[in-house]
Design an enzyme around this catalytic site. Structure first.
Site, PDB file in Angstrom:
ATOM      1  N   ARG A 152      62.573  -6.920  41.281  1.00  6.77           N
ATOM      2  CA  ARG A 152      62.567  -6.168  40.135  1.00  6.77           C
ATOM      3  C   ARG A 152      63.988  -6.372  39.502  1.00  6.77           C
ATOM      4  O   ARG A 152      64.786  -5.664  40.087  1.00  6.77           O
ATOM      5  CB  ARG A 152      62.252  -4.651  40.500  1.00  6.77           C
ATOM      6  CG  ARG A 152      61.806  -3.964  39.187  1.00  6.77           C
ATOM      7  CD  ARG A 152      61.572  -2.407  39.517  1.00  6.77           C
ATOM      8  NE  ARG A 152      61.247  -1.649  38.378  1.00  6.77           N
ATOM      9  CZ  ARG A 152      62.376  -1.009  37.904  1.00  6.77           C
ATOM     10  NH1 ARG A 152      63.639  -1.312  38.196  1.00  6.77           N
ATOM     11  NH2 ARG A 152      62.249  -0.338  36.498  1.00  6.77           N
ATOM     12  N   LYS A 207      72.219  -1.619  40.224  1.00  7.13           N
ATOM     13  CA  LYS A 207      72.379  -0.376  40.889  1.00  7.13           C
ATOM     14  C   LYS A 207      73.705  -0.117  41.232  1.00  7.13           C
ATOM     15  O   LYS A 207      74.361  -0.781  41.683  1.00  7.13           O
ATOM     16  CB  LYS A 207      71.437  -0.153  41.925  1.00  7.13           C
ATOM     17  CG  LYS A 207      69.912   0.197  41.372  1.00  7.13           C
ATOM     18  CD  LYS A 207      68.940   0.610  42.358  1.00  7.13           C
ATOM     19  CE  LYS A 207      67.623   0.736  41.475  1.00  7.13           C
ATOM     20  NZ  LYS A 207      66.457   0.997  42.647  1.00  7.13           N
TER      21      LYS A 207
HETATM   22  N1  HH2 Z   1      64.182   1.128  40.415  1.00  4.93           N
HETATM   23  C1  HH2 Z   1      64.305   1.813  39.316  1.00  4.93           C
HETATM   24  C2  HH2 Z   1      62.812   1.905  38.667  1.00  4.93           C
HETATM   25  N2  HH2 Z   1      61.665   1.602  39.124  1.00  4.93           N
HETATM   26  N3  HH2 Z   1      60.482   0.496  40.980  1.00  4.93           N
HETATM   27  C3  HH2 Z   1      60.709   0.066  42.344  1.00  4.93           C
HETATM   28  N4  HH2 Z   1      59.404  -0.321  42.894  1.00  4.93           N
HETATM   29  N5  HH2 Z   1      61.822  -0.143  42.828  1.00  4.93           N
HETATM   30  C4  HH2 Z   1      63.026   0.177  42.543  1.00  4.93           C
HETATM   31  O1  HH2 Z   1      63.905   0.093  43.055  1.00  4.93           O
HETATM   32  C5  HH2 Z   1      62.953   0.801  41.118  1.00  4.93           C
HETATM   33  C6  HH2 Z   1      61.892   1.089  40.415  1.00  4.93           C
HETATM   34  C7  HH2 Z   1      65.253   2.193  38.843  1.00  4.93           C
HETATM   35  O2  HH2 Z   1      65.906   1.347  37.720  1.00  4.93           O
HETATM   36  P1  HH2 Z   1      65.821   1.170  36.216  1.00  4.93           P
HETATM   37  O3  HH2 Z   1      64.323   1.353  35.789  1.00  4.93           O
HETATM   38  O4  HH2 Z   1      66.540   0.219  35.710  1.00  4.93           O
HETATM   39  O5  HH2 Z   1      66.525   2.526  35.678  1.00  4.93           O
HETATM   40  P2  HH2 Z   1      66.139   4.168  35.595  1.00  4.93           P
HETATM   41  O6  HH2 Z   1      65.318   4.834  36.615  1.00  4.93           O
HETATM   42  O7  HH2 Z   1      67.398   4.793  35.051  1.00  4.93           O
HETATM   43  O8  HH2 Z   1      65.082   3.834  34.364  1.00  4.93           O
END
Ligand code: HH2
Length: 255
Positions: free
Chosen positions: A235, A200
């Site tokens: 995660r 992030k």
């Molecule tokens: N962060 C993201 C997505 N899902 N779920 C939980 N429980 N906690 C988090 O911090 C979290 C999450 C964001 O990351 P990512 O899936 O890599 O990116 P994007 O939202 O651009 O798909």
């Protein structure tokens, strides 16, 4: 918890796992690398992102959830804010709902209760499109803690079998807010805590790593810290490296 983003636009791996076969293969490889849970998402919630139509989101995640669940190697989680998507994913075999919005959809808690499925309750201030426009809290730890605890109480009262809470790193928070929340993880119990800091922007702001793919070392620092301060789940996109770091940590702690 390993991440499978079936999106074209996720901030660090958008487009890499858009094709269902590629996404399933990635999920299998995360399981083989040591992920106990594989989290399948079809909507990016990165800062500035626009919501996705639920039909589009469902079409992305359902085949991947179904095949990973059929294989039975990992716990399959669906990363969605929408009860209609969660419901179809549960029918397809998902064992867990990961809701970064913390049950904002009024149908989400009743659904998880009726289906007997646990839920991750995330803290998200505002909407992804605007959440990073000058977020403000008087006391971020107290406000996030109170919100998580009230949403967890609501879910359990509605009959959801169990909950995990997540302070939502980067979801409507400045760098300082993220730091304060990570320093206070022990205060978010008694429910199990999940931390998701993988790749992030917060890591870039602290340690100057503009490319999300260059944020693994910073991610591991946050997640090892989180595990040492009570997080039950982290995660992560880079599962093998996390497995190694956490195996060493567990050995040092004697567990
Ligand atoms: N962060 C993201 C997505 N899902 N779920 C939980 N429980 N906690 C988090 O911090 C979290 C999450 C964001 O990351 P990512 O899936 O890599 O990116 P994007 O939202 O651009 O798909």
């Amino acid at each position: 918890m390993g991440v499978v983003n079936t999106t074209p636009d996720s901030f660090s791996d958008g487009g890499e796992h858009l094709e269902p076969g590629v996404a399933v293969a990635h999920g299998i490889s995360l399981g083989a690398a040591g992920a106990l849970i594989v989290d399948v998402g079809g909507e990016s919630t990165r800062p500035g992102s626009e919501p996705v139509e639920v039909e589009t989101e469902a079409a992305r995640v359902l085949p991947v959830v179904a095949e990973l669940a059929r294989r039975g190697d990992v716990v399959v989680s669906v990363d969605t804010r929408h009860a209609v998507v969660a419901e179809r994913a549960i029918r397809a075999g998902a064992h867990l709902v990961n809701d970064v919005s913390g049950l904002r959809d009024p149908d989400m808690a009743p659904l998880c209760a009726a289906e007997g499925v646990p839920v991750v309750i995330g803290h998200l201030r505002g909407e992804p499109r605007t959440m990073q426009d000058a977020p403000h809290y008087d006391d971020v730890v107290a406000e996030v803690g109170a919100h998580l605890s009230s949403q967890a109480g609501r879910a359990l009262a509605a009959g959801v079998p169990s909950v995990v809470v997540d302070p939502g790193i980067g979801f409507g928070k400045t760098v300082e807010h993220n730091v304060l929340l990570l320093r206070a993880l022990e205060r978010f119990g008694p429910h199990p805590v999940l931390v998701g800091a993988s790749r992030k922007g917060f890591i870039h702001h602290v340690a100057d790593a503009p490319d999300p793919k260059d944020r693994l070392a910073g991610t591991l620092a946050v997640h090892v810290w989180a595990a040492m301060h009570g997080a039950a789940i982290v995660r992560a996109h880079d599962v093998a490296e996390h497995r190694q770091a956490l195996s060493v940590l567990h050995r040092l702690r004697g567990v």
